[in-house]
Design a protein around this motif. Structure first.
Motif, mmCIF file in Angstrom:
data_model
loop_
_atom_site.group_PDB
_atom_site.id
_atom_site.type_symbol
_atom_site.label_atom_id
_atom_site.label_comp_id
_atom_site.label_asym_id
_atom_site.label_seq_id
_atom_site.Cartn_x
_atom_site.Cartn_y
_atom_site.Cartn_z
ATOM 1 N N GLY A 1 61.471 3.590 13.553
ATOM 2 C CA GLY A 1 62.812 3.779 14.098
ATOM 3 C C GLY A 1 63.861 3.784 13.012
ATOM 4 O O GLY A 1 63.560 3.568 11.829
ATOM 5 N N CYS A 2 65.100 4.013 13.430
ATOM 6 C CA CYS A 2 66.210 4.004 12.484
ATOM 7 C C CYS A 2 67.507 3.713 13.226
ATOM 8 O O CYS A 2 67.645 4.006 14.415
ATOM 9 C CB CYS A 2 66.326 5.349 11.748
ATOM 10 S SG CYS A 2 66.921 6.708 12.778
ATOM 11 N N GLU A 3 68.443 3.109 12.515
ATOM 12 C CA GLU A 3 69.778 2.929 13.067
ATOM 13 C C GLU A 3 70.483 4.281 13.125
ATOM 14 O O GLU A 3 70.335 5.102 12.221
ATOM 15 C CB GLU A 3 70.591 1.963 12.204
ATOM 16 C CG GLU A 3 70.043 0.552 12.176
ATOM 17 C CD GLU A 3 70.858 -0.367 11.279
ATOM 18 O OE1 GLU A 3 71.999 0.012 10.923
ATOM 19 O OE2 GLU A 3 70.362 -1.450 10.928
ATOM 20 N N ASN B 1 66.091 -6.828 12.850
ATOM 21 C CA ASN B 1 66.311 -6.369 11.485
ATOM 22 C C ASN B 1 67.083 -5.061 11.489
ATOM 23 O O ASN B 1 67.071 -4.327 10.512
ATOM 24 C CB ASN B 1 64.974 -6.182 10.753
ATOM 25 C CG ASN B 1 64.065 -5.210 11.487
ATOM 26 O OD1 ASN B 1 64.429 -4.667 12.521
ATOM 27 N ND2 ASN B 1 62.880 -5.001 10.944
ATOM 28 N N HIS B 2 67.718 -4.745 12.597
ATOM 29 C CA HIS B 2 68.516 -3.531 12.685
ATOM 30 C C HIS B 2 69.638 -3.725 13.695
ATOM 31 O O HIS B 2 69.627 -4.642 14.512
ATOM 32 C CB HIS B 2 67.656 -2.326 13.089
ATOM 33 C CG HIS B 2 67.004 -2.480 14.433
ATOM 34 N ND1 HIS B 2 67.682 -2.321 15.623
ATOM 35 C CD2 HIS B 2 65.729 -2.785 14.776
ATOM 36 C CE1 HIS B 2 66.859 -2.510 16.631
ATOM 37 N NE2 HIS B 2 65.676 -2.800 16.147
ATOM 38 N N GLN B 3 70.600 -2.828 13.626
ATOM 39 C CA GLN B 3 71.719 -2.830 14.554
ATOM 40 C C GLN B 3 71.501 -1.768 15.633
ATOM 41 O O GLN B 3 70.621 -0.920 15.520
ATOM 42 C CB GLN B 3 73.029 -2.549 13.805
ATOM 43 C CG GLN B 3 73.354 -3.553 12.714
ATOM 44 C CD GLN B 3 73.613 -4.944 13.256
ATOM 45 O OE1 GLN B 3 74.278 -5.108 14.280
ATOM 46 N NE2 GLN B 3 73.099 -5.954 12.577
ATOM 47 N N HIS B 4 72.315 -1.799 16.666
ATOM 48 C CA HIS B 4 72.299 -0.778 17.703
ATOM 49 C C HIS B 4 73.592 0.019 17.640
ATOM 50 O O HIS B 4 74.610 -0.521 17.218
ATOM 51 C CB HIS B 4 72.140 -1.420 19.083
ATOM 52 C CG HIS B 4 70.728 -1.818 19.400
ATOM 53 N ND1 HIS B 4 70.126 -2.873 18.773
ATOM 54 C CD2 HIS B 4 69.809 -1.300 20.266
ATOM 55 C CE1 HIS B 4 68.887 -2.997 19.249
ATOM 56 N NE2 HIS B 4 68.677 -2.050 20.155
ATOM 57 N N PRO B 5 73.566 1.283 18.041
ATOM 58 C CA PRO B 5 72.484 2.073 18.618
ATOM 59 C C PRO B 5 71.308 2.264 17.639
ATOM 60 O O PRO B 5 71.474 2.222 16.431
ATOM 61 C CB PRO B 5 73.148 3.414 18.942
ATOM 62 C CG PRO B 5 74.599 3.104 19.066
ATOM 63 C CD PRO B 5 74.850 2.033 18.053
ATOM 64 N N TYR B 6 70.134 2.505 18.255
ATOM 65 C CA TYR B 6 68.905 2.571 17.489
ATOM 66 C C TYR B 6 67.991 3.628 18.101
ATOM 67 O O TYR B 6 67.882 3.745 19.327
ATOM 68 C CB TYR B 6 68.217 1.205 17.512
ATOM 69 C CG TYR B 6 67.042 1.070 16.586
ATOM 70 C CD1 TYR B 6 67.223 0.933 15.217
ATOM 71 C CD2 TYR B 6 65.745 1.070 17.082
ATOM 72 C CE1 TYR B 6 66.143 0.797 14.353
ATOM 73 C CE2 TYR B 6 64.656 0.922 16.238
ATOM 74 C CZ TYR B 6 64.863 0.783 14.875
ATOM 75 O OH TYR B 6 63.789 0.649 14.030
ATOM 76 N N ASP C 1 68.523 3.985 22.064
ATOM 77 C CA ASP C 1 68.895 2.733 22.718
ATOM 78 C C ASP C 1 70.272 2.292 22.219
ATOM 79 O O ASP C 1 70.466 2.082 21.020
ATOM 80 C CB ASP C 1 67.831 1.672 22.395
ATOM 81 C CG ASP C 1 68.013 0.393 23.199
ATOM 82 O OD1 ASP C 1 69.020 0.272 23.922
ATOM 83 O OD2 ASP C 1 67.150 -0.491 23.096
ATOM 84 N N THR C 2 71.204 2.126 23.143
ATOM 85 C CA THR C 2 72.547 1.704 22.741
ATOM 86 C C THR C 2 72.808 0.231 23.003
ATOM 87 O O THR C 2 73.806 -0.312 22.532
ATOM 88 C CB THR C 2 73.619 2.522 23.496
ATOM 89 O OG1 THR C 2 73.399 2.400 24.905
ATOM 90 C CG2 THR C 2 73.566 3.984 23.097
ATOM 91 N N TYR C 3 71.920 -0.431 23.744
ATOM 92 C CA TYR C 3 72.163 -1.830 24.098
ATOM 93 C C TYR C 3 71.039 -2.708 23.598
ATOM 94 O O TYR C 3 69.863 -2.454 23.868
ATOM 95 C CB TYR C 3 72.296 -1.990 25.604
ATOM 96 C CG TYR C 3 72.397 -3.445 26.048
ATOM 97 C CD1 TYR C 3 73.499 -4.210 25.718
ATOM 98 C CD2 TYR C 3 71.374 -4.039 26.784
ATOM 99 C CE1 TYR C 3 73.603 -5.536 26.107
ATOM 100 C CE2 TYR C 3 71.467 -5.367 27.185
ATOM 101 C CZ TYR C 3 72.578 -6.107 26.842
ATOM 102 O OH TYR C 3 72.667 -7.428 27.225
#
Length: 327
Positions: free
Chosen positions: A177-179, A147-152, A137-139
């Motif tokens: 998941g992971c950044e 609690n995380h940034q994108h892309p993810y 996921d980029t958006y």
């Protein structure tokens, strides 16, 4: 002593030739051609053996482009053969790139699902699917406290009853998941999805080092045999090029505890654990644009002027009526 040393060197060299050192992202020996896509892509005419295409997908000599860097595009590539292998490693070489620097989207998903060649709202494929989705996921929709940034990158198991909620970026149904910042690299990027002994492991090679970095690992994941692999991508108001350069499928050996003749085709996809969901919080209402603000203020000003004029006219009329009564 001299002969023993020569013998040791001979055995060492022989073992190197028999088991050559390979890059870590391509160590499996059992490549299954029916689930693999490598250059050159074309078969007879414009067809590609073992693969079908949907939507905006185009095939070139260097890549399979699921979507161009344009708004409202959707494309997919689907394997025509069901996977009968219990333990496997699917490695995808890809490239996501576009003009956007701060805003881009939407992303793509790698599928192992019951129903192939389906279109829908989940990164170009159907919702309420049965099987596995690994989503890049980029958006971000920015609903709730991230609690995380994108892309993810995240993984989701579905038995056909779960809904992928874009408003929550799927976080209430993801396994883990992971950044992973995989956009706009000059080199190609890779992802590995390993399913072995009912354990799902996703790893990436994003820096071109030929070494896997673990993204997530989840135990007690049940997936049946006989499902199909696919990759789909979509763009909305924001866009990217989503390119697939290679898909390699490796059959992994059965463990000693696994029976070769076990029928796993009737298994219902499931997972023992999910990540804790985050609360859904509606987005704040977007601020009005400059034009809308100007029109609104002008409307308010006109309304005030009309009210003032009507008030003056009413006051003057009352004054005239008062003078008439006095005379």
């Amino acid at each position: 002593m001299y002969r023993r040393t020569l013998r040791f060197i001979e055995i060492l060299l022989l073992s190197c030739f028999i088991n050559p050192i390979r890059s870590e992202w391509n160590t499996r020996d059992y490549v299954r051609r029916e689930h693999t896509l490598t250059k050159p892509y074309q078969g007879s005419g414009m067809s590609v053996p073992y693969w079908d295409f949907l939507g905006s997908t185009i095939v070139t000599s260097n890549y399979v482009r699921l979507t161009p860097d344009l708004q409202s595009k959707s494309g997919a590539i689907w394997n025509t053969e069901p996977c009968r292998t219990r333990n496997w490693d699917l490695q995808v070489e890809f490239k996501v790139h576009g003009k956007g620097k701060d805003l881009f989207g939407d992303g793509f998903a790698i599928w192992y699902v019951k129903d192939r060649m389906q279109t829908g709202p989940v990164f170009g494929s159907k919702d309420h699917f049965s099987g596995l989705a690994v989503i890049l996921d980029t958006y971000s929709n920015h609903n709730g406290a991230h609690n995380h940034q994108h892309p993810y990158i995240s993984a989701m198991i579905n038995n056909g009853t779960l809904h992928y909620d874009h408003d929550r970026d799927g976080t209430h149904t993801q396994l883990a998941g992971c950044e992973a910042k995989f956009r706009n690299y000059n080199h190609n990027t890779h992802i590995s999805i390993v399913y072995k002994d009912d354990t799902l492991k996703v790893s990436t090679d994003l820096e071109g080092k030929n070494a896997w970095k673990e993204c997530l690992i989840v135990e007690k994941v049940l997936l049946p045999t006989g499902y199909y692999f696919g990759i789909s991508a979509t763009t909305g108001d924001l866009s990217d090029n989503h390119d697939i350069l290679a898909i390699k499928f490796f059959e992994l050996d059965l463990l000693d505890t696994q029976k070769e003749d076990e029928d796993r085709s009737k298994i219902i996809p499931s997972a023992a654990t999910f990540e804790a969901p985050r609360e859904h919080i509606d987005d704040p209402k977007p601020a009005m644009s400059g034009v809308k603000t100007f029109l609104f203020m002008m409307f308010v000003a006109i309304a005030i002027i009309v009210v003032v004029v009507l008030g003056i006219m009413w006051y003057q009329k009352r004054q005239e009526q008062s003078r008439k009564r006095l005379y």
